[in-house]
Design a protein around this motif. Structure first.
Motif, PDB file in Angstrom:
ATOM      1  N   ILE A 192      17.004 -21.254 -26.609  1.00 14.57           N
ATOM      2  CA  ILE A 192      15.668 -21.935 -27.233  1.00 14.57           C
ATOM      3  C   ILE A 192      14.487 -20.794 -26.690  1.00 14.57           C
ATOM      4  CG2 ILE A 192      14.038 -23.573 -27.044  1.00 14.57           C
ATOM      5  CD1 ILE A 192      16.672 -25.520 -27.020  1.00 14.57           C
ATOM      6  N   MET A 193      14.511 -20.723 -25.492  1.00 15.89           N
ATOM      7  CA  MET A 193      13.438 -19.714 -24.987  1.00 15.89           C
ATOM      8  C   MET A 193      13.476 -18.558 -25.443  1.00 15.89           C
ATOM      9  SD  MET A 193      11.426 -21.894 -23.194  1.00 15.89           S
ATOM     10  CE  MET A 193      10.407 -20.776 -22.398  1.00 15.89           C
ATOM     11  N   LEU A 194      14.472 -17.767 -25.793  1.00 15.50           N
ATOM     12  CA  LEU A 194      14.508 -16.466 -26.250  1.00 15.50           C
ATOM     13  C   LEU A 194      13.992 -16.817 -27.694  1.00 15.50           C
ATOM     14  CD1 LEU A 194      15.949 -13.932 -25.186  1.00 15.50           C
ATOM     15  CD2 LEU A 194      17.878 -14.486 -26.886  1.00 15.50           C
ATOM     16  N   PHE A 195      14.328 -17.486 -28.476  1.00 16.86           N
ATOM     17  CA  PHE A 195      13.852 -17.692 -29.780  1.00 16.86           C
ATOM     18  C   PHE A 195      12.117 -18.003 -29.678  1.00 16.86           C
ATOM     19  CE2 PHE A 195      12.732 -20.483 -33.631  1.00 16.86           C
ATOM     20  CZ  PHE A 195      12.782 -19.512 -34.673  1.00 16.86           C
ATOM     21  N   TYR A 196      11.789 -18.688 -28.670  1.00 16.05           N
ATOM     22  CA  TYR A 196      10.061 -19.223 -28.549  1.00 16.05           C
ATOM     23  C   TYR A 196       9.457 -17.682 -28.106  1.00 16.05           C
ATOM     24  CZ  TYR A 196       6.303 -20.699 -26.038  1.00 16.05           C
ATOM     25  OH  TYR A 196       4.815 -20.507 -25.425  1.00 16.05           O
ATOM     26  N   PHE A 197       9.944 -16.994 -27.315  1.00 20.83           N
ATOM     27  CA  PHE A 197       9.351 -15.816 -27.031  1.00 20.83           C
ATOM     28  C   PHE A 197       9.299 -14.719 -28.004  1.00 20.83           C
ATOM     29  CE2 PHE A 197      10.242 -16.777 -22.375  1.00 20.83           C
ATOM     30  CZ  PHE A 197       8.818 -16.831 -21.977  1.00 20.83           C
ATOM     31  N   LEU A 198      10.273 -14.647 -28.885  1.00 17.70           N
ATOM     32  CA  LEU A 198      10.590 -13.885 -30.000  1.00 17.70           C
ATOM     33  C   LEU A 198       9.336 -14.387 -30.927  1.00 17.70           C
ATOM     34  CD1 LEU A 198      14.141 -13.325 -30.705  1.00 17.70           C
ATOM     35  CD2 LEU A 198      12.404 -11.638 -30.081  1.00 17.70           C
ATOM     36  N   THR A 199       9.260 -15.577 -31.256  1.00 17.86           N
ATOM     37  CA  THR A 199       8.286 -16.313 -32.114  1.00 17.86           C
ATOM     38  C   THR A 199       6.870 -15.766 -31.718  1.00 17.86           C
ATOM     39  OG1 THR A 199       9.921 -18.025 -32.637  1.00 17.86           O
ATOM     40  CG2 THR A 199       7.530 -18.301 -33.132  1.00 17.86           C
ATOM     41  N   ILE A 200       6.399 -16.037 -30.577  1.00 18.19           N
ATOM     42  CA  ILE A 200       5.192 -15.861 -29.957  1.00 18.19           C
ATOM     43  C   ILE A 200       4.676 -14.640 -29.983  1.00 18.19           C
ATOM     44  CG2 ILE A 200       5.063 -17.960 -28.597  1.00 18.19           C
ATOM     45  CD1 ILE A 200       5.160 -16.361 -25.977  1.00 18.19           C
ATOM     46  N   ALA A 201       5.956 -13.658 -29.982  1.00 21.72           N
ATOM     47  CA  ALA A 201       5.218 -12.149 -29.665  1.00 21.72           C
ATOM     48  C   ALA A 201       5.131 -11.784 -31.332  1.00 21.72           C
ATOM     49  CB  ALA A 201       6.578 -11.319 -29.366  1.00 21.72           C
ATOM     50  N   VAL A 202       6.142 -12.273 -32.427  1.00 17.83           N
ATOM     51  CA  VAL A 202       5.811 -11.720 -33.707  1.00 17.83           C
ATOM     52  C   VAL A 202       4.430 -12.345 -34.045  1.00 17.83           C
ATOM     53  CG1 VAL A 202       6.688 -12.234 -35.989  1.00 17.83           C
ATOM     54  CG2 VAL A 202       8.371 -11.758 -34.252  1.00 17.83           C
ATOM     55  N   LEU A 203       4.080 -13.630 -33.715  1.00 20.72           N
ATOM     56  CA  LEU A 203       2.748 -14.009 -34.336  1.00 20.72           C
ATOM     57  C   LEU A 203       1.575 -13.138 -33.707  1.00 20.72           C
ATOM     58  CD1 LEU A 203       3.469 -17.948 -33.869  1.00 20.72           C
ATOM     59  CD2 LEU A 203       3.046 -16.643 -36.032  1.00 20.72           C
ATOM     60  N   GLY A 204       1.932 -12.791 -32.376  1.00 24.12           N
ATOM     61  CA  GLY A 204       0.787 -11.942 -31.905  1.00 24.12           C
ATOM     62  C   GLY A 204       0.812 -10.735 -32.502  1.00 24.12           C
ATOM     63  N   ILE A 205       1.989 -10.082 -32.833  1.00 22.03           N
ATOM     64  CA  ILE A 205       2.158  -8.735 -33.227  1.00 22.03           C
ATOM     65  C   ILE A 205       1.246  -8.793 -34.872  1.00 22.03           C
ATOM     66  CG2 ILE A 205       3.527  -6.863 -34.541  1.00 22.03           C
ATOM     67  CD1 ILE A 205       5.106  -7.489 -31.925  1.00 22.03           C
ATOM     68  N   ILE A 206       1.628  -9.737 -35.345  1.00 27.15           N
ATOM     69  CA  ILE A 206       1.067  -9.906 -36.981  1.00 27.15           C
ATOM     70  C   ILE A 206      -0.397  -9.882 -36.582  1.00 27.15           C
ATOM     71  CG2 ILE A 206       0.562 -11.398 -38.859  1.00 27.15           C
ATOM     72  CD1 ILE A 206       3.516 -12.311 -38.381  1.00 27.15           C
ATOM     73  N   SER A 207      -1.221 -10.689 -35.809  1.00 23.62           N
ATOM     74  CA  SER A 207      -2.352 -10.638 -35.811  1.00 23.62           C
ATOM     75  C   SER A 207      -3.124  -9.376 -35.023  1.00 23.62           C
ATOM     76  CB  SER A 207      -3.013 -11.784 -34.667  1.00 23.62           C
ATOM     77  OG  SER A 207      -4.214 -11.788 -34.633  1.00 23.62           O
ATOM     78  N   ILE A 208      -2.443  -8.745 -34.215  1.00 19.40           N
ATOM     79  CA  ILE A 208      -2.772  -7.469 -33.490  1.00 19.40           C
ATOM     80  C   ILE A 208      -2.860  -6.238 -34.758  1.00 19.40           C
ATOM     81  CG2 ILE A 208      -1.928  -5.443 -32.138  1.00 19.40           C
ATOM     82  CD1 ILE A 208      -0.922  -7.494 -30.147  1.00 19.40           C
ATOM     83  N   VAL A 209      -1.869  -6.179 -35.595  1.00 20.95           N
ATOM     84  CA  VAL A 209      -2.037  -5.206 -36.700  1.00 20.95           C
ATOM     85  C   VAL A 209      -3.260  -5.484 -37.386  1.00 20.95           C
ATOM     86  CG1 VAL A 209      -0.777  -4.662 -38.936  1.00 20.95           C
ATOM     87  CG2 VAL A 209       0.615  -4.990 -36.987  1.00 20.95           C
ATOM     88  N   LYS A 210      -3.833  -6.795 -37.717  1.00 19.33           N
ATOM     89  CA  LYS A 210      -4.945  -6.993 -38.397  1.00 19.33           C
ATOM     90  C   LYS A 210      -6.104  -6.608 -37.628  1.00 19.33           C
ATOM     91  CE  LYS A 210      -3.075 -10.996 -40.712  1.00 19.33           C
ATOM     92  NZ  LYS A 210      -3.237 -12.603 -40.882  1.00 19.33           N
ATOM     93  N   THR A 211      -6.142  -6.437 -36.440  1.00 17.88           N
ATOM     94  CA  THR A 211      -7.352  -5.926 -35.532  1.00 17.88           C
ATOM     95  C   THR A 211      -6.860  -5.194 -34.478  1.00 17.88           C
ATOM     96  OG1 THR A 211      -8.249  -8.147 -36.024  1.00 17.88           O
ATOM     97  CG2 THR A 211      -9.436  -6.802 -34.579  1.00 17.88           C
TER      98      THR A 211
END
Length: 642
Positions: A192-211
């Motif tokens: 569960i925590m593995l999936f949680y960290f992957l999820t918050i990392a992906v959400l962050g990367i998507i935002s970083i790509v925009k800015t």
């Protein structure tokens, strides 16, 4: 610290697993995933509130690009200095026979420096760090669960009235299941925590790509310029920035359960990058949206259709983080009992196969009441963060003091190596502690109050226990005199009598009272003392020390580590050299129960004597604590002046 929830994970050695081939790789991967699930829950849920609080907390910070870059740069370099350098690189080398944590470190230092004049001060500092942990263990479940459930209002504002009831119900359920054991669900924590960290990392990367300009925050220039251009707002912001590193001490505390290498690999290769991607993604979002996203930048990273599933995932992560802290409170309490800072408490075992899976009802229900009160009184995670941080920074600062003793006295580092390192750590942790003191009026008083109350209880018990032992030792009759006079004058009856005594010299009061009232002695008399050593584990071959006192009298000392639980009947089965093997049906255990009397020359103030007497009355009986058979125990009362 989290044996209770690791499902009895293999206890790793200092450097992880040494097996070769596929089996070794699988074991290493399992430990890494386990560490991600248990060790990083607290620090992993920090993105829910840490970045938001630097701008929208009790010390509002102007929302502009320079400040956003400055805050994220501070967070990154705090993680590098506090977590990576201090805990992962340096302190995790200070293991006590493989175990970590403040009490393990304190026991390690105290075992080497008992003769030093300043050793008592070091002990008190270590005990105070432990006391602060209890305040932290009350706030962590409250702020983690509340901040996760607050995502309901982000998804749909009409759901806001459900936040408090939902948080209270989740917390009630969390504390209720503790007595059932968490072995079955523990296997799910890592994935569960593995999936949680992957999820918050992906959400962050998507935002970083925009800015992508947010990536400049890796440059420490922005953290430095923050202090140069706005020194007071930057200093006050540290009180919220430190929330990004809460839970760092868990890396050290849980070292004994996973080993150094799995924790280091988990942090450097997975958790740290995931956290920084998310924080930078939140910063990039504020670059684009400004104050419109400041209410909850963590949840606004996700598209609306994904916000409700993200609330569920974040709530699971918050529950796991809370579970680790609760289990940690059980483990710390057990260590404090064994090291003589707490009275005996009832400890239930939730696993027949794993000794570390324990449940302490008094601690569980006490934590539950305080956590629910915190949620109902503070009502929002933003209000709770004002109380959060000061206990953590206080404990981190004390760790620096213990580390100083460790480097100079135990490891014998040269000053030109240790002084620069300690200067940096004291500067960083001192700044964080000072910044958090500004939050005392807004709620920071709570963990300090809890810390001082528990510190008073721990030191009162330790002092009172020492006074009782001293008084008993003063009044004790020398063993040779007693054996010579009593062995021939008293009637000897068949069987074995075991007299429990806390002092390994002199005649136990229970033995004197038994002879006085019953006027008999058993054929075999064992004077038994259980000692807790300053090491986590004492192996079976070093458990027993037997001395033949003559005429059927024996002095037996059983030694345990502070991570072990005494089991007297089990130990007696392995004792040889004092006649026939022990049979419980032929063995009687005699215990002394002390009643305290006021002394003409009191050893401590009256109010502390009353506290100690109350703790003594409510302590778990020695019969249950030492696992003595209930139908073979006799208790004899005695009076002691302290």
């Amino acid at each position: 610290m989290a044996d209770e929830i690791t499902g009895g994970a293999a206890r790793a050695d200092d450097e992880g697993v040494h097996d070769h081939g596929h089996a070794g790789q699988k074991a290493t991967v399992k430990l890494v995933v386990g560490a991600i699930g248990i060790v990083f829950g607290d620090i992993g849920t920090s993105p829910l509130y840490a970045f938001r609080e630097t701008f929208a907390g009790h010390h509002h910070l102007e929302l502009d690009p320079d400040h956003i870059l400055g805050v994220i740069s501070l967070m990154f370099w705090s993680m590098m200095l506090v977590v990576t350098l201090k805990y992962v690189t340096v302190i995790m080398r200070a293991d006590n026979k493989g175990e970590g944590g403040s009490l393990a470190l304190l026991a390690l230092i105290n075992g080497q420096t008992k003769t030093q004049r300043w050793s008592r001060g070091i002990v008190l500092l270590g005990v105070f760090a432990t006391s602060l942990f209890y305040g932290d263990s009350m706030i962590t479940p409250a702020v983690s669960v509340l901040s996760a459930v607050e995502g309901l209002a982000v998804y749909n504002s009409s759901l806001a009235p459900l936040i408090l009831p939902a948080a209270v119900l989740i917390l009630l359920g969390l504390f209720w299941i503790q007595g059932l054991g968490t072995n079955r669900v523990a296997s799910l924590f890592g994935p569960i925590m593995l999936f949680y960290f992957l999820t918050i990392a992906v959400l962050g990367i998507i935002s970083i790509v925009k800015t992508p300009g947010i990536l400049h925050a890796f440059n420490p220039y922005w953290a430095v310029m923050f202090f140069v251009t706005d020194p007071l707002p930057a200093f006050l912001a540290l009180g919220a920035v430190v929330l990004a590193v809460t839970g760092a001490e868990a890396l050290y505390a849980d070292m004994g359960h996973f080993g150094r290498s799995p924790i280091r690999v988990s942090w450097l290769a997975f958790v740290l990058p995931a956290l920084m991607m998310n924080y930078m993604g939140q910063g990039a979002l504020l670059f684009r949206e400004g104050a419109a996203a400041l209410h909850s930048p963590f949840y606004y990273l996700a598209p609306q259709w994904a916000q409700l599933p993200l609330v569920g995932l974040a709530t699971l992560a918050a529950i796991i983080a809370s579970q680790a802290v609760i289990s940690g409170a059980f483990s710390v309490t057990q260590q404090a009992i064994q090291l003589g800072f707490m009275p005996r408490l009832r400890i239930a075992h939730t696993s027949a196969s794993t000794a570390g899976q324990i449940y302490i009802p008094l601690i569980n229900w006490g934590l539950m009441v305080m956590v629910i009160l915190l949620v109902l009184v503070f009502q929002t995670s933003s209000n709770l963060t004002a109380a959060y941080g000061i206990a953590v920074t206080g404990a981190m600062f004390i760790d620096n003091v213990l580390l100083t003793v460790l480097l100079y006295r135990l490891w014998k580092w040269r000053w030109y190596y240790s002084a620069p390192l300690l200067s940096v750590l004291f500067l960083v942790d001192g700044a964080y502690l000072a910044a958090n003191f500004t939050k005392v009026p807004d709620g920071g008083w709570f963990p300090l109050l809890i810390g001082f109350v528990i510190f008073t209880l721990l030191t009162t018990w330790s002092r009172g226990r020492r006074l009782v032992q001293d008084r008993l030792r003063e009044a004790a009759m020398p063993i040779p005199v007693f054996v010579a006079s009593a062995a021939n004058s008293a009637v000897r009856v068949p069987g074995t009598a075991v007299f429990m005594t806390s002092t390994p010299d002199g005649v136990p009061h229970a033995l004197l009272h038994n002879l006085k009232h019953n006027k008999v002695l058993h054929e075999r008399v064992i004077l038994l003392t259980v000692k807790i050593k300053d090491v986590p584990v004492v192996e079976d071959d070093g458990r027993c020390k037997l001395e033949d006192l003559g005429r059927g009298f024996f002095r037996l000392v059983l030694q345990y580590g502070f991570m072990q639980e005494p089991d007297v009947p089990a130990a007696l089965k392995n004792v040889t050299g004092c006649g026939q093997a022990f049979r419980m049906m032929d063995t009687s255990f005699f215990l002394a129960r002390q009643t305290l009397l006021p002394s003409a020359k009191p050893g401590m103030p009256l109010w502390r004597e009353k506290i100690f007497a109350w703790m003594l009355r409510n302590a778990e009986s020695a019969m249950e604590f030492f696992r003595l058979p209930t139908n073979r125990v006799v208790e004899l009362g005695s009076q002691v002046e302290i």
